[in-house]
Design an enzyme around this catalytic site. Structure first.
Site, PDB file in Angstrom:
ATOM      1  N   SER A 123      10.731   1.106  17.461  1.00 12.26           N
ATOM      2  CA  SER A 123       9.879   0.314  16.567  1.00 12.26           C
ATOM      3  C   SER A 123      10.413  -1.094  16.324  1.00 12.26           C
ATOM      4  CB  SER A 123       9.702   1.032  15.222  1.00 12.26           C
ATOM      5  OG  SER A 123      10.928   1.090  14.517  1.00 12.26           O
ATOM      6  N   LYS A 160      13.543  -1.363   9.650  1.00 10.26           N
ATOM      7  CA  LYS A 160      12.400  -2.264   9.665  1.00 10.26           C
ATOM      8  C   LYS A 160      12.780  -3.603   9.028  1.00 10.26           C
ATOM      9  CE  LYS A 160       9.229   0.736  11.178  1.00 10.26           C
ATOM     10  NZ  LYS A 160      10.178   1.801  11.539  1.00 10.26           N
TER      11      LYS A 160
END
Length: 204
Positions: A123, A160
């Site tokens: 990701s 993230k």
């Protein structure tokens, strides 16, 4: 790092063992510890020593008189280590630095109370963070907008980009195949910012 099951007395004993090894090059005996603590018998020392062997803070080497060694776990908890734990996974249920999560130990690159996390998934690939990369995470660092963080979302670790605008936290992937996650004040129980990524290590 949190002290897991260490009383102040046991912390004093561990620090004494460490300091004696640093100052003299040899481990203290149980009787040395007895004298330092002001006890009248070695039995009192043995109670603490056996408890710390069981908890993983001390290692006893058979066949030697000076056979007590403080473990890397103890050094980490007392801030005496120059290494940090490499975690294969992060779970809120067992605690971030739970022993079962630790794969090994790596050199400390600085940055306060830290650990290393093995990256799972892709990701963050557009930020140059790939599967099996190692990220050094500073636990007590306060995240700023744009920082890359490790967060626990409903008991699952994720890496993230962090943003916080008007009390809405957004965790932003760097891969268009993944969606942005948003959390408002009602979602506080779902998210925990574990720390800020400070260094990246890739092994070839």
């Amino acid at each position: 790092m949190p002290r897991q099951g260490l009383t102040k007395i046991r912390e004093r004993i561990l620090r004494f063992i460490h300091e004696q090894k640093e100052d003299t090059g040899i481990q203290p005996t149980v009787r040395d510890i007895m004298d330092f603590m002001g006890y009248r018998s070695t039995n009192a020392v043995s109670i603490h020593v056996n408890a710390m062997i069981k908890s993983g803070h001390l290692l006893k080497v058979p066949g030697r008189a000076r056979n007590l060694h403080i473990t890397e776990k103890a050094k980490l908890e007392l801030g005496l280590s120059e290494q940090v734990p490499l975690l294969g996974s992060v779970s809120a249920g067992t605690g971030i630095l739970a022993e079962e999560n630790v794969e090994t130990y790596l050199p400390d690159l600085g940055g306060g109370e830290s650990f290393v996390l093995r990256v799972r998934g892709d990701s963050m690939k557009d930020a140059g963070i790939y599967e099996d990369d190692l990220v050094y995470v500073e636990q007590k660092a306060l995240p700023r907008n744009g920082d890359i963080v490790v967060a626990l979302v409903e008991n699952e670790a994720t890496i993230k980009v962090y943003e916080n605008h008007e009390n809405v936290i957004r965790l932003i992937p760097r891969n268009s195949s993944y969606k942005v996650q948003s959390f408002n004040s009602e979602d506080e129980h779902r998210i925990n910012i574990v720390g800020v990524v400070k260094h990246l290590l890739r092994r070839y």
